[in-house]
Design an enzyme around this catalytic site. Structure first.
Site, PDB file in Angstrom:
ATOM      1  N   GLY C  55      43.966  27.679  13.320  1.00  0.00           N
ATOM      2  CA  GLY C  55      44.860  28.658  13.965  1.00  0.00           C
ATOM      3  C   GLY C  55      46.637  27.849  14.737  1.00  0.00           C
ATOM      4  N   SER C  56      47.405  28.325  14.051  1.00  0.00           N
ATOM      5  CA  SER C  56      48.242  27.731  14.895  1.00  0.00           C
ATOM      6  C   SER C  56      48.508  28.692  16.249  1.00  0.00           C
ATOM      7  CB  SER C  56      49.696  27.823  14.307  1.00  0.00           C
ATOM      8  OG  SER C  56      49.810  26.621  13.255  1.00  0.00           O
ATOM      9  N   GLY C  57      49.727  28.623  16.935  1.00  0.00           N
ATOM     10  CA  GLY C  57      49.505  28.927  18.696  1.00  0.00           C
ATOM     11  C   GLY C  57      49.143  28.818  19.570  1.00  0.00           C
ATOM     12  N   HIS C  58      47.776  28.293  19.607  1.00  0.00           N
ATOM     13  CA  HIS C  58      46.816  27.569  20.299  1.00  0.00           C
ATOM     14  C   HIS C  58      47.375  26.188  20.925  1.00  0.00           C
ATOM     15  CE1 HIS C  58      44.239  30.813  19.504  1.00  0.00           C
ATOM     16  NE2 HIS C  58      43.907  30.257  18.318  1.00  0.00           N
ATOM     17  N   ASP C 111      37.777  30.646   9.900  1.00  0.00           N
ATOM     18  CA  ASP C 111      37.033  29.727   9.862  1.00  0.00           C
ATOM     19  C   ASP C 111      36.014  29.217   9.152  1.00  0.00           C
ATOM     20  OD1 ASP C 111      39.839  28.226  11.623  1.00  0.00           O
ATOM     21  OD2 ASP C 111      38.717  30.117  12.262  1.00  0.00           O
ATOM     22  N   HIS C 220      42.748  34.947  20.864  1.00  0.00           N
ATOM     23  CA  HIS C 220      44.255  35.453  20.068  1.00  0.00           C
ATOM     24  C   HIS C 220      44.363  37.256  20.470  1.00  0.00           C
ATOM     25  CE1 HIS C 220      41.216  32.676  17.711  1.00  0.00           C
ATOM     26  NE2 HIS C 220      41.941  32.618  17.017  1.00  0.00           N
TER      27      HIS C 220
END
Ligand SMILES: Nc1ncnc2c1ncn2[C@@H]1O[C@H](COP(=O)(O)OP(=O)(O)O)[C@@H](O)[C@H]1O
Ligand SMILES: Nc1ncnc2c1ncn2[C@@H]1O[C@H](COP(=O)(O)OP(=O)(O)O)[C@@H](O)[C@H]1O
Ligand SMILES: [Mg+2]
Ligand SMILES: [Mg+2]
Ligand SMILES: [Mg+2]
Ligand SMILES: [Mg+2]
Lengths: 333, 213, 333, 213
Positions: C55-58, C111, C220
């Site tokens: 995911g994005s945001g990491h 994932d 998350h």
């Protein structure tokens, strides 16, 4: 505000302790002064020493930039406070290899006095010192009073270029000349969204409404030029870049490096969204981005917001920017 | 009046106490005008001074040495803007009373004049710039004017502190011209300068101290 | 929460746009899929492809780790959401140089399904795929159910070692073996202090009292193992390291690398204070720290807190950790 | 009853609307159990689907193609956990009604059975794990049991939705055994599973849709 610390009184000491233990082959504390840190690597005789410094709380600034191709030593102040002359002097003595030492620091009353006193003491010990003050923040004084402007994220370019020049064997005068040229061609402007807080007070460094931003904010939380309603990233980037370009007009075909610097708690995602707009504006004007830096380079603890910095490049500055660097918090191949 | 070295030390300890009490207030003022750390910086500095007073300086008889050591201790503990300013003040003050184990009215006048002139020399600020000089400069003038006229140090210093307070308060309406807050322009109006405030505490603490002797 | 963004719907697109424009000689988007990014440099025929994603945001995870000595390509999901099979498959096809591709990703239901589907599709196209799941978070399941643990910051070591092995010319089996060895010898545990918020909702990802922390928090914002009163950094570091060492006992004389990873808004100062204590604990046990990483490596937007990761090293893993890397957000000499 | 391809499309649009309305609620549930994005993910996915329905699929007559395209569109828009789960459901459902431009009661039963079995196959979760399967599995059983008995699709689906709701609500008391929330252990008790909730919305929207035909 919540912090992962022990006693607020010893945050700087404990950070330094952790820092040198994490990177023992990069950096060490001088036995003479626990706020005086120098590279752990041996530097060449005859190399100009590059000394940086300022308050803590700006990490990676400034201690993160000691290493190959950057600074040889750093004097570390309390949070947001200039270091006193003693650690500056000790670093000076340790990194002088007979060719003199250049002091690179931001244009703040405290730094000016402390580094100035240290330089006097160093000269008394027979060490040549050149001082170059960063004053890239266009928001901090009008153009006619540029000498009063404070230094913010653009100092990175001063460190980078001077560090490279010193490593390339330039003499003191030339290293200082390049540092000054970098500073003179660098402009920054920031925006603040959320405050930081000093560990000792826990109080927010400024107050902003839930939908407000502070345009032109200083990187110690000093108020900027105005509060405004928080706008979309594109509009904010537009305002920052416009202020920079008004102050330092750029012609089509000119080359620049761009730095979008996070103040501490702004995700990279947002920094890249800001960069995106800055790039678009410059591209439309036919200005070429030669290099980009996007990330947390000079922070203000956990402050929210960012600054945009543009440096106008010539061949010499490009060489210096391209030069590799190897520091605990900054590596460039 | 005569002040012994031990009493001189007691005075400085009382400053450390006072600053500790006023720390939050000073930070509050600096948050509005600068980077919010003035109380913290003064506290760090004066706690370091206090430490010295209780240890290395505990039995020091040389008032000059006491003052200059305080100056260097303060400087090394804080750096910052106030470090060099107060360090220069205390070094100059110390020179004025070098090797004296007791301070007469005359010595005290000279100490404070040298102290304030030291701060002025280091910072190059003028009255009206919205700094600690707005507190110190009127005190200096009052002290010079009254010291000879009144022939009584306490009275003269009382006048100086009255003027210092007036000067401190005048900073509320001033536009900052120097230091961090100078970039604020008109937005600096309405807040009392933190450095002017802590400078007033240092002077008023001395008045309180000599009155209680 | 305040964010420097335009439309929340397009944050990932705009970040990617800014990202590739900032680093055009590092990374490019594949024409086939705008969430499929690969290195801009030519990679050797016969080199095993290293594919990362999530995911994005990491950020810097995962797109920041594409570059020499690390990954060859990345599939980028929405915020905190696995990418679908399509970009994974496109990256696979682009980076396969005839020697197969290794997929490195965290052990999350999404994932596992998406990368699994992509691997099936890739195999149908005749590309050999090996999958290595990161599951370093000791807080996320008891030892007996290690296969259920999620992957957090420790994935950095998996990327680093596998990336080096691939660059050194190891075959697919060996690259996967090294990645698995790295993962098996890696343990992490985190602590959360303040939540992040998704741009689309603006709501805090979890609730914590002004004096509380969440021990074992997922990256998350998934709840951890317990809420507790916020303690001093030394006590927190002690708890995290103790949990790691209980799970993976280390003997005197063994060598490790340590990663103190900021979740997004935790200043470096605090990370180094945490590192300081971790180092002290390990030193007292006679365990040698071979390398240290302190900074924001895998974040959760602007979340506050950090994790500590320890990897037990042997000669082979040391070689891989020491190997240079050159990515937009991670450079090692 | 008979459902035309155009009506089939209308149904899916009504799901997109419903998800949009319930987005915040779904995020709220996921914040307590997982990473807080379930409403956002469902919304992104169904908005992409809606887009397809209004454009490429607007005049599509093949219900099988409609369902499989929805599956791939949803998957490519979201990835995530639900992407593969629903994509597999819609691909299998699409296969069950391939090349049909109208769906009979029998077709609808087969569509939903294939859909649910697809989700189950992909996720390998069991009833009681606290996932969308707790909604879907009881619906599947009820549908199978009632479809033949009642000979009326609407009645049978009505039973299925009643069981789905019961299943959804049962997740409140369950300890999560799979997915992100499974690491919570007992802390997962007390909150309804977001995926079970959105799965219920999808089924109940279909009931509402057929009732209003
Ligand atoms: N040049 C100067 N001369 C006299 N006082 C000064 C000067 N510059 C700053 N000051 C004083 O210093 C105060 C700020 O001190 P402090 O907050 O401790 O330092 P900093 O500005 O480095 O954070 C100001 O309020 C002002 O009174
Ligand atoms: N293996 C699985 N089988 C069925 N449903 C699952 C499975 N794993 C997760 N889910 C469902 O997915 C939901 C979470 O979806 P979402 O939040 O969109 O994905 P993510 O967990 O990737 O953030 C859970 O509430 C659960 O109902
Ligand atoms: Mg300061
Ligand atoms: Mg200040
Ligand atoms: Mg998710
Ligand atoms: Mg979720």
């Amino acid at each position: 505000m919540k912090k992962l610390i022990n006693d607020p009184t010893y945050v700087v000491e404990e950070m330094l302790d952790g820092y040198v233990k994490a990177h023992p082959n990069y950096i060490k504390v001088l036995p003479e002064n626990d706020r005086a840190l120098v590279t752990a690597r041996t530097t060449r005789e005859g190399k100009v020493g590059v000394l940086i410094g300022g308050g803590s709380g700006h990490e990676p600034g400034f201690l993160g930039y000691v290493g190959d191709g950057m600074a040889d030593g750093v004097a570390v102040g309390n949070i947001f406070a200039s270091p006193p002359p003693a650690p500056i002097l000790e670093v000076t003595k340790a990194i002088d290899k007979g060719a003199g030492v250049v002091y690179l620091y931001g244009n703040y009353a405290g730094d000016v006095m402390n580094f100035g006193m240290a330089a006097e003491l160093a000269e008394m010990e027979g060490i040549n010192v050149e001082m170059v003050l960063g004053n890239d923040d266009v928001a901090s004084a009008p153009k006619e009073e540029k000498h009063r402007r404070r230094g913010i994220a653009g100092e990175l370019f001063v460190f980078k270029t001077a560090g490279a020049a010193a490593d390339l064997g330039y003499n003191l005068e030339d290293v200082a000349r390049i540092a000054r040229k970098a500073n003179e061609n660098t402009r920054s402007m920031g925006v603040g969204l959320t405050p930081c807080s000093l560990p000792q007070t826990g109080k927010p460094s400024f107050e902003l409404g839930e939908d407000e931003m502070e345009i032109g904010l200083g990187h110690h939380g000093e108020p900027g030029i105005r509060k405004a309603k928080l706008q979309k990233a594109d509009i904010v980037a537009d305002e920052l870049v416009a202020a920079i370009l008004e102050d330092m007009p750029l012609n089509e075909g000119e080359e620049v490096a761009v730095l979008v610097n996070g103040l501490g708690s702004t995700p990279r995602m947002e920094l890249y969204i800001m960069f995106r707009k800055a790039e678009q504006i410059l591209r439309e004007k036919g200005i070429k981005i030669y290099r980009s830096y996007v990330g947390d380079y000079i922070t203000s603890l956990e402050m929210g917001g960012c600054s945009i910095t543009i440096i106008k490049l010539d061949g010499e500055l490009k060489t210096m920017l391209d030069y590799p660097a190897d520091c605990p918090m900054f590596v460039q191949k | 009046m005569k002040i012994t070295a031990a009493e001189f030390i007691e005075y400085f300890k009382s400053v450390a106490e006072m600053i500790e009490r006023e720390k939050d207030y000073l930070c509050e003022l600096d948050r509005k005008l600068g980077d919010g750390d003035h109380g913290v910086t003064m506290s760090i500095g004066w706690q370091a001074v206090n430490q010295k007073l209780n240890n290395e300086l505990a039995d020091e008889k040389d008032c000059g040495k006491i003052s200059s050591t305080i100056g260097m201790t303060f400087l090394n503990a804080v750096g910052s803007s106030v470090g060099p300013l107060y360090a220069t003040g205390f070094l100059r003050g110390g020179k004025a009373v070098a090797q004296k184990s007791e301070l007469t009215d005359q010595d005290l006048v000279e100490f404070w004049i040298a102290f304030i002139n030291g701060v002025k020399d280091r910072g190059q600020a003028k009255a009206g710039d919205k700094t600690m000089i707005d507190t110190l400069e009127p005190a200096l003038i009052a002290l010079q004017d009254n010291a000879e006229a009144s022939q009584n140090f306490t009275n003269a210093f009382n006048e100086a502190v009255i003027e210092a307070e007036r000067g401190m308060k005048s900073t509320i309406e001033l536009v900052s011209k120097i230091g961090r807050s100078s970039r604020l322009g008109d937005r600096s109006i309405g807040v009392q300068d933190p450095g002017a405030t802590s400078a007033y505490f240092i002077l008023s603490a001395f008045l309180k101290f000599v009155k209680e002797l």
